[in-house]
Design an enzyme around this catalytic site. Structure first.
Site: not given
Ligand SMILES: *Cc1c(COP(=O)(O)O)cnc(C)c1O
Length: 413
Positions: A264, A150, A235
């Site tokens: 985040k 994700f 990520d």
């Molecule tokens: C939440 C998340 C995203 C996307 O972040 P947004 O601020 O919602 O666009 C990307 N990668 C990971 C691992 C995430 O948990």
């Protein structure tokens, strides 16, 4: 006494939900709670009922709601200047970027807003690096991604998702991605060819259910990427910034990626702040006009992000997540066999697999909500616990007690 003419608390909640659902696109399926205020690990709904927030906005609220240090940083900046665009310099971005680069052990920061933007930026940087530095022929670059990933919701990112809900009816998709099984270094090595520019990986897969790969996996990814001259992009948008008991989940296995994608918690639960962090030999491929964002690096975001980085620099939040996390995993582990099939995760982050013959993840979340605990299921029967790192130990124990009580209730039928 409640009479037919009296408005009950549940009427107030129902009305508030109706007001939202009548006009907001139905792209989420929220629990039936309407939050009106919050402090630390607790939120209060429109009727005054309090709930323990054990999701922390998918780890965007790692430092707790209304964190006084972060609110002070935001308030001070609100009164000075909030948005300049990158057409001009501002006095907050440089110090923030320097502190963030130091935290990451890197030298260059690309500031953006949302996590998905950081991922998109990482993809663009990797492709440009591939063409300009590695020497890949134009438009031939490929990036290796993981099954169950994700990384956000943009058209390019969903192009390499394997979640049908995320993709259906949103094609055509962006080419240039190859999916391999998560946690399988041999499959990764076999998928790399001369046109591979990057491997994009979550060190722990969050949305997939807090899935931790084998301990040898990320070190192997690092070795393979170095040997094949491929960028290792981690990520850490959900796993980073204290959640796992370390600054980055990569730290847990002693691995340093080429690019960190952050988001985040970087915004302290106040404003969206994201970043790509790496060294100038990679991020230096971007030249004026080739990438940008109106809000990226704005003074308010920079002031808040800088305060977040300062809080992490002391290591105290990482330590707290480590200590409380050990307690959380020990206590959740005791529930295996009593309606829980497995518990996985790291630090103050746990995926709890509920026995599907007992209940769905959603049902357990609803029963927990009735007891004052807010959590969210992912992928059917896994529940993710990720309370703010500032949670009190007694509240953490209470949270697990509530889960135990719910499971007992379900087992009793
Ligand atoms: C939440 C998340 C995203 C996307 O972040 P947004 O601020 O919602 O666009 C990307 N990668 C990971 C691992 C995430 O948990």
């Amino acid at each position: 006494m409640t009479t037919a003419a009296t408005t009950t608390p549940s009427d107030v909640v129902a009305e508030a939900i109706h007001a939202e659902e009548a006009v907001v696109a139905h792209n989420y399926h929220p629990l039936a709670v309407v939050v009106a205020s919050a402090d630390g690990a607790w939120v209060t709904d429109v009727t005054g009922k309090r709930y323990l927030d054990c999701l922390a906005a998918y780890s965007a609220v790692n430092f707790g709601h209304s964190n006084p240090i972060l609110l002070a940083a935001a308030r001070e900046q609100l009164d000075r200047v909030t948005l300049t665009s990158r057409a001009f310099h501002n006095d907050q971005l440089g110090p923030f970027a320097q502190a963030l680069a130091d935290l990451c052990g890197k030298d260059t920061v690309l500031p953006m807003n949302t996590g998905a933007e950081a991922v998109e930026s990482g993809i663009k940087i990797a492709r440009a690096w591939g063409y300009r530095v590695k020497g890949v022929a134009r438009d031939r670059a490929n990036i290796i991604v993981m099954a169950g990933n994700f990384h956000g919701r943009t058209t390019t990112i969903i192009s390499f998702s394997d979640d049908d809900d995320a993709r259906a009816d949103f094609g055509p998709f962006t080419p240039g991605f190859r999916t391999v099984p998560y946690g399988d270094a041999d499959a990764l090595a076999a998928a790399i060819d001369d046109d591979t520019v990057a491997v994009l990986v979550e060190p722990i897969q969050g949305e997939s259910g807090v899935v931790v790969p084998p301990a040898a996996y990320l070190p192997a990814v690092r070795e393979i990427c170095t040997a094949r001259n491929v960028l290792f992009i981690a990520d850490e948008i959900q796993s980073g910034l204290g959640r796992t008991g370390a600054t980055f989940a990569c730290d847990l296995v002693g691995v340093v990626p080429d690019l960190y994608l952050l988001g985040k918690a970087l915004g302290g639960g106040i404003v969206p702040v994201s970043a790509v962090v790496g060294n100038s030999d990679i991020l230096g491929v971007l030249r004026p006009g080739q990438h940008g964002s109106t809000f990226g690096g704005n003074p308010l975001a920079s002031a808040v992000g800088h305060a977040v980085v300062r809080m992490l620099a002391s290591g105290e939040y990482q330590k707290r997540a480590r200590v409380l996390g050990a307690r959380l995993h020990r206590r959740l582990g005791d529930l295996v066999g009593s309606g829980v099939l497995d518990v996985h995760g790291a630090g103050l982050w746990a995926g709890v697999d509920i026995d599907p013959s007992l209940a769905t993840g959603r049902e357990v979340c609803e029963l927990l909500m009735a007891r004052g605990v807010l959590v969210k299921d992912t992928h059917g029967s896994t529940i993710r616990f990720a309370p703010p790192i500032v949670i009190e130990e007694s509240d953490l124990d209470w949270m697990v007690d509530q889960l135990a009580a719910v499971l007992e209730e379900l087992r009793a039928g």
